[in-house]
Each structure stands twice: as C-alpha cells, then as structure tokens.
Scaffold this motif. Sequence first.
Motif, PDB file in Angstrom:
ATOM      1  N   GLY A 178       0.797  -1.224   0.000  1.00 52.53           N
ATOM      2  CA  GLY A 178       0.000   0.000   0.000  1.00 52.53           C
ATOM      3  C   GLY A 178       0.825   1.267   0.000  1.00 52.53           C
ATOM      4  O   GLY A 178       2.054   1.235   0.109  1.00 52.53           O
ATOM      5  N   THR A 179       0.110   2.368  -0.132  1.00 54.41           N
ATOM      6  CA  THR A 179       0.713   3.698  -0.209  1.00 54.41           C
ATOM      7  C   THR A 179      -0.107   4.670   0.626  1.00 54.41           C
ATOM      8  O   THR A 179      -1.326   4.564   0.685  1.00 54.41           O
ATOM      9  N   ALA A 180       0.587   5.637   1.240  1.00 55.49           N
ATOM     10  CA  ALA A 180      -0.115   6.686   1.988  1.00 55.49           C
ATOM     11  C   ALA A 180       0.781   7.903   2.117  1.00 55.49           C
ATOM     12  O   ALA A 180       2.007   7.813   2.044  1.00 55.49           O
ATOM     13  N   LYS A 181       0.142   9.030   2.328  1.00 56.24           N
ATOM     14  CA  LYS A 181       0.846  10.277   2.617  1.00 56.24           C
ATOM     15  C   LYS A 181       0.717  10.546   4.112  1.00 56.24           C
ATOM     16  O   LYS A 181      -0.319  10.275   4.705  1.00 56.24           O
ATOM     17  N   PHE A 221      10.382  -0.991  -0.750  1.00 57.61           N
ATOM     18  CA  PHE A 221       9.555   0.096  -0.251  1.00 57.61           C
ATOM     19  C   PHE A 221      10.212   1.398  -0.654  1.00 57.61           C
ATOM     20  O   PHE A 221      11.411   1.458  -0.942  1.00 57.61           O
ATOM     21  N   ARG A 222       9.398   2.436  -0.717  1.00 56.40           N
ATOM     22  CA  ARG A 222       9.851   3.738  -1.196  1.00 56.40           C
ATOM     23  C   ARG A 222       9.292   4.813  -0.280  1.00 56.40           C
ATOM     24  O   ARG A 222       8.167   4.695   0.207  1.00 56.40           O
ATOM     25  N   PHE A 223      10.077   5.858  -0.050  1.00 60.81           N
ATOM     26  CA  PHE A 223       9.574   7.001   0.705  1.00 60.81           C
ATOM     27  C   PHE A 223      10.162   8.273   0.119  1.00 60.81           C
ATOM     28  O   PHE A 223      11.242   8.261  -0.482  1.00 60.81           O
ATOM     29  N   GLY A 272      13.778  14.911  -1.030  1.00 57.30           N
ATOM     30  CA  GLY A 272      14.395  13.763  -1.659  1.00 57.30           C
ATOM     31  C   GLY A 272      13.558  12.510  -1.521  1.00 57.30           C
ATOM     32  O   GLY A 272      12.475  12.522  -0.941  1.00 57.30           O
ATOM     33  N   TYR A 273      14.096  11.417  -2.071  1.00 59.22           N
ATOM     34  CA  TYR A 273      13.399  10.132  -2.052  1.00 59.22           C
ATOM     35  C   TYR A 273      14.415   9.023  -1.804  1.00 59.22           C
ATOM     36  O   TYR A 273      15.630   9.218  -1.928  1.00 59.22           O
ATOM     37  N   ALA A 274      13.906   7.834  -1.486  1.00 57.49           N
ATOM     38  CA  ALA A 274      14.745   6.648  -1.342  1.00 57.49           C
ATOM     39  C   ALA A 274      13.921   5.414  -1.666  1.00 57.49           C
ATOM     40  O   ALA A 274      12.712   5.372  -1.413  1.00 57.49           O
ATOM     41  N   VAL A 275      14.593   4.431  -2.234  1.00 56.18           N
ATOM     42  CA  VAL A 275      14.004   3.122  -2.510  1.00 56.18           C
ATOM     43  C   VAL A 275      14.877   2.096  -1.798  1.00 56.18           C
ATOM     44  O   VAL A 275      16.108   2.144  -1.900  1.00 56.18           O
ATOM     45  N   GLY A 301      14.991  -2.542   5.251  1.00 56.65           N
ATOM     46  CA  GLY A 301      15.605  -2.748   3.953  1.00 56.65           C
ATOM     47  C   GLY A 301      16.803  -1.831   3.788  1.00 56.65           C
ATOM     48  O   GLY A 301      16.943  -0.835   4.504  1.00 56.65           O
ATOM     49  N   VAL A 302      17.654  -2.191   2.833  1.00 56.97           N
ATOM     50  CA  VAL A 302      18.835  -1.392   2.528  1.00 56.97           C
ATOM     51  C   VAL A 302      18.503  -0.497   1.337  1.00 56.97           C
ATOM     52  O   VAL A 302      17.997  -0.963   0.315  1.00 56.97           O
ATOM     53  N   VAL A 303      18.794   0.797   1.483  1.00 58.29           N
ATOM     54  CA  VAL A 303      18.495   1.777   0.438  1.00 58.29           C
ATOM     55  C   VAL A 303      19.395   1.497  -0.768  1.00 58.29           C
ATOM     56  O   VAL A 303      20.623   1.472  -0.651  1.00 58.29           O
TER      57      VAL A 303
END
Length: 184
Positions: free
Chosen positions: A46-49, A81-83, A92-95, A112-114
Amino acid sequence: MNRRTKTLAVAAAILLTLGAGGIAVASGGDGGHGHATVREAAALTGTAKLYRPAGDDITFSFDAHLAAKDTMDPQAATGTFRFSHYKDGKGGYAVAKVDCLTTGGKVAVVTGVVTETDVDAFRNKRVGISVHDDGKHDRLGYSWVGRDTNLEVPPCLSSAPFEKVQAGSGDFKVLPWQVEYPTE
C-alpha cells in the motif's frame, strides 16, 4: 417429521456445508479452480501520505512479502519500499530492498537497505519502518527519528508508528504473520 426436527436437520446441513467450505479455504484448497493456493506468511502493501500541517508532501509505499515456505525466516522477505519528503521544491526520495518483514495483527515492521536515493545520508543504509493498519486511521513510524539518526539499524527493527496518515490517502494492508511453533 415435526417442524422442530426439520428445522434442526436443515440447520445442521447448512452448518456442515459451510464448515466444509471454510475448511477447504483455510487449508489452501483449490476452490474448484484446479490449482491450490498457498497463503503468504506475511505481507505489507500500500501507499499513503503522512499528515503534516505545514504542507510537507511525505509519501510511503510498500510491496513487501514473506513467502509461505519462509514462514520461520522473516529475513527471507522480498520486495521494495519507497519514501519521499518534499516541501517548497526541496527534499528527496529513497528506494529500499526489503531484508526483513514481521507482522502481528495489524502492525508490520519492515527493514531494507536503500538501493536508490538522492539523499546521501540514506545511501546504502538499512532503514526500518513500522505501520499500523487501522483502516481509516493508519499510522507509521521510522528508524531515523531522534538525535542520532546515523545509528546502524538491525534487521526487523523500527520505532513505534507515531505519525498520522493523511485522511483519505492510506491504503496500507498488513497480512498477519502466522508463526509455526514446534508441537513437541
């Protein structure tokens, strides 16, 4: 046959029919489609803000799974996962590649490892996120909170889900982990 006996017989037949169907579904029966289905051991999707009154755009997305064959090894979890966090054109962002997933009831912890980011502080670091899937009032927490955000995060560890998800934005789904304990 009197009316009471007929009613009891019909009720018993219905219960037996429903019970047999429920047993087939619970045991991973094929449901008449010619192939057996096996339930995952655990999942977080899922996804949320996040809610922020200052207008920050903070989004978290999950696609983490623990296969049934790996029930007793949460570090065999797979997925990503992504944020991201943006405000006034900056951020910025990370996966991250999932390396552990545990769930209990409506709560999940994933680490998890980015593997991809535009924020140097996250590059190749393990991060942890927790989710509370509470329907309309989901919550989320993350390991980089506090004074010392450069701590090495062990697998399967994060903070409590302290952040509120923005109303109407959340669709987190937690599949509870079903640990198999030895019977002897």
